[in-house]
Design a protein around this motif. Structure first.
Motif, short mmCIF file in Angstrom:
data_model
loop_
_atom_site.label_atom_id
_atom_site.label_comp_id
_atom_site.label_asym_id
_atom_site.label_seq_id
_atom_site.Cartn_x
_atom_site.Cartn_y
_atom_site.Cartn_z
N SER A 221 19.94 13.03 40.73
CA SER A 221 19.34 13.32 42.04
C SER A 221 19.62 14.75 42.48
CB SER A 221 19.83 12.32 43.09
OG SER A 221 21.20 12.48 43.36
N VAL A 222 20.81 15.25 42.17
CA VAL A 222 21.18 16.62 42.51
C VAL A 222 20.39 17.60 41.64
CG1 VAL A 222 23.07 18.29 42.48
CG2 VAL A 222 23.46 16.00 43.36
N GLN A 223 20.25 17.30 40.37
CA GLN A 223 19.53 18.17 39.45
C GLN A 223 18.06 18.31 39.84
OE1 GLN A 223 19.38 16.92 35.31
NE2 GLN A 223 19.64 19.04 34.69
N ALA A 224 17.46 17.23 40.30
CA ALA A 224 16.06 17.29 40.74
C ALA A 224 15.92 18.23 41.93
CB ALA A 224 15.56 15.89 41.09
N LEU A 225 16.85 18.18 42.86
CA LEU A 225 16.82 19.08 44.01
C LEU A 225 17.05 20.52 43.59
CD1 LEU A 225 18.81 16.84 46.50
CD2 LEU A 225 16.36 17.38 46.60
N TYR A 226 17.95 20.73 42.63
CA TYR A 226 18.23 22.08 42.14
C TYR A 226 16.98 22.67 41.48
CZ TYR A 226 20.88 25.90 39.99
OH TYR A 226 21.35 27.14 39.64
N SER A 227 16.31 21.87 40.66
CA SER A 227 15.07 22.33 40.02
C SER A 227 14.02 22.66 41.07
CB SER A 227 14.54 21.26 39.08
OG SER A 227 15.43 21.05 38.01
N ILE B 47 28.17 23.19 41.89
CA ILE B 47 27.80 21.78 41.86
C ILE B 47 27.21 21.39 40.51
CG2 ILE B 47 26.20 20.07 42.82
CD1 ILE B 47 26.59 21.52 45.55
N MET B 48 26.47 22.30 39.91
CA MET B 48 25.84 21.99 38.63
C MET B 48 26.86 21.85 37.50
SD MET B 48 22.95 21.56 39.79
CE MET B 48 22.06 21.14 38.31
N HIS B 49 28.09 22.23 37.74
CA HIS B 49 29.18 22.05 36.77
C HIS B 49 30.01 20.80 37.08
CE1 HIS B 49 28.79 25.95 34.76
NE2 HIS B 49 28.37 26.37 35.93
N HIS B 50 29.70 20.13 38.16
CA HIS B 50 30.49 18.97 38.58
C HIS B 50 29.83 17.68 38.09
CE1 HIS B 50 32.35 21.55 41.99
NE2 HIS B 50 32.79 21.87 40.79
N ARG B 51 29.75 17.59 36.78
CA ARG B 51 29.11 16.47 36.09
C ARG B 51 30.11 15.91 35.08
NH1 ARG B 51 23.51 17.44 32.72
NH2 ARG B 51 23.01 15.25 32.32
N ILE B 52 30.46 14.66 35.25
CA ILE B 52 31.50 14.04 34.41
C ILE B 52 31.21 14.22 32.93
CG2 ILE B 52 32.57 11.85 33.76
CD1 ILE B 52 32.17 10.98 36.73
N PRO C 244 19.19 21.63 50.23
CA PRO C 244 19.13 20.20 49.86
C PRO C 244 20.12 19.81 48.76
CG PRO C 244 16.92 21.09 50.11
CD PRO C 244 17.88 22.26 50.19
N VAL C 245 20.41 20.72 47.85
CA VAL C 245 21.39 20.45 46.78
C VAL C 245 22.77 20.25 47.39
CG1 VAL C 245 22.54 21.41 44.75
CG2 VAL C 245 20.08 21.75 45.05
N ARG C 246 23.15 21.18 48.25
CA ARG C 246 24.47 21.09 48.89
C ARG C 246 24.57 19.87 49.79
NH1 ARG C 246 22.96 26.33 49.44
NH2 ARG C 246 22.76 26.15 51.70
N ILE D 86 14.77 26.07 42.51
CA ILE D 86 14.35 27.15 41.61
C ILE D 86 12.84 27.36 41.72
CG2 ILE D 86 14.09 27.81 39.18
CD1 ILE D 86 16.84 26.49 38.70
N LYS D 87 12.11 26.27 41.71
CA LYS D 87 10.64 26.35 41.82
C LYS D 87 10.25 26.98 43.16
CE LYS D 87 6.45 23.61 41.63
NZ LYS D 87 5.88 22.29 41.71
N ALA D 88 10.89 26.55 44.24
CA ALA D 88 10.59 27.10 45.57
C ALA D 88 10.91 28.59 45.64
CB ALA D 88 11.36 26.33 46.64
N THR D 89 11.99 29.01 44.99
CA THR D 89 12.35 30.43 44.97
C THR D 89 11.26 31.25 44.28
OG1 THR D 89 14.71 29.88 44.92
CG2 THR D 89 14.10 32.09 44.19
N LYS D 90 10.80 30.77 43.12
CA LYS D 90 9.75 31.47 42.39
C LYS D 90 8.47 31.55 43.22
CE LYS D 90 11.37 30.35 37.77
NZ LYS D 90 11.09 29.59 36.53
N GLU D 91 8.10 30.44 43.83
CA GLU D 91 6.88 30.41 44.64
C GLU D 91 6.99 31.35 45.84
OE1 GLU D 91 6.38 26.26 45.51
OE2 GLU D 91 5.63 25.81 43.49
N PHE D 92 8.14 31.36 46.49
CA PHE D 92 8.36 32.23 47.65
C PHE D 92 8.22 33.69 47.25
CE2 PHE D 92 10.88 34.59 50.71
CZ PHE D 92 10.58 33.98 51.92
N ARG D 93 8.82 34.05 46.13
CA ARG D 93 8.76 35.44 45.66
C ARG D 93 7.33 35.84 45.32
NH1 ARG D 93 12.62 36.60 40.94
NH2 ARG D 93 11.96 38.70 41.39
N GLN D 94 6.60 34.96 44.65
CA GLN D 94 5.22 35.28 44.29
C GLN D 94 4.34 35.40 45.53
OE1 GLN D 94 4.21 32.16 41.51
NE2 GLN D 94 4.90 33.35 39.74
#
Length: 113
Positions: free
Chosen positions: A23-29, A76-81, A57-59, A32-40
């Motif tokens: 669920s966290v990874q989906a928000l992180y992705s 957070i992306m490193h906090h995976r068992i 949303p990730v945090r 990233i997509k929102a960042t690219k779209e915002f920049r474009q």
């Protein structure tokens, strides 16, 4: 969720199970997509993108799962068992990876078997 030693943070941190992490990874992705779209859309450099807002949303989800506030999205992306190995037989810290043969903290070799 399980508290484990994080080699990146150099402290015990709440680590996520695979279901929690997905669920966290989906928000992180999505961030990233929102960042690219915002920049474009606005034709701006990365420095001008409100990254804290895009990854909020990730945090927030991590806080919902762990009760830990203000953890950086990259940490957070490193906090995976599943990224870590079993606990060291000598010091108890998790091995740095599932394939590690030596403890990164005390240099105790992992027993074969």
């Amino acid at each position: 969720m399980e508290r484990m030693w994080c080699w990146r943070c150099k402290s015990e941190m709440p680590m996520l199970s695979e279901d929690e992490f997905s669920s966290v990874q989906a928000l992180y992705s999505g961030g990233i997509k929102a960042t690219k779209e915002f920049r474009q859309k606005w034709g701006i450099a990365l420095e001008g993108v409100p990254i804290d807002d895009l990854f909020r949303p990730v945090r927030t989800r991590y806080e919902e799962l762990t009760s830990m506030k203000d953890c950086h999205q990259n940490a957070i992306m490193h906090h995976r068992i599943s990224l870590y190995g079993p606990p060291c037989e000598q010091c108890g810290k998790p091995l740095r990876t599932p394939k590690a043969k030596l403890c990164g903290a005390c240099m105790h070799p992992k027993s074969e078997g």
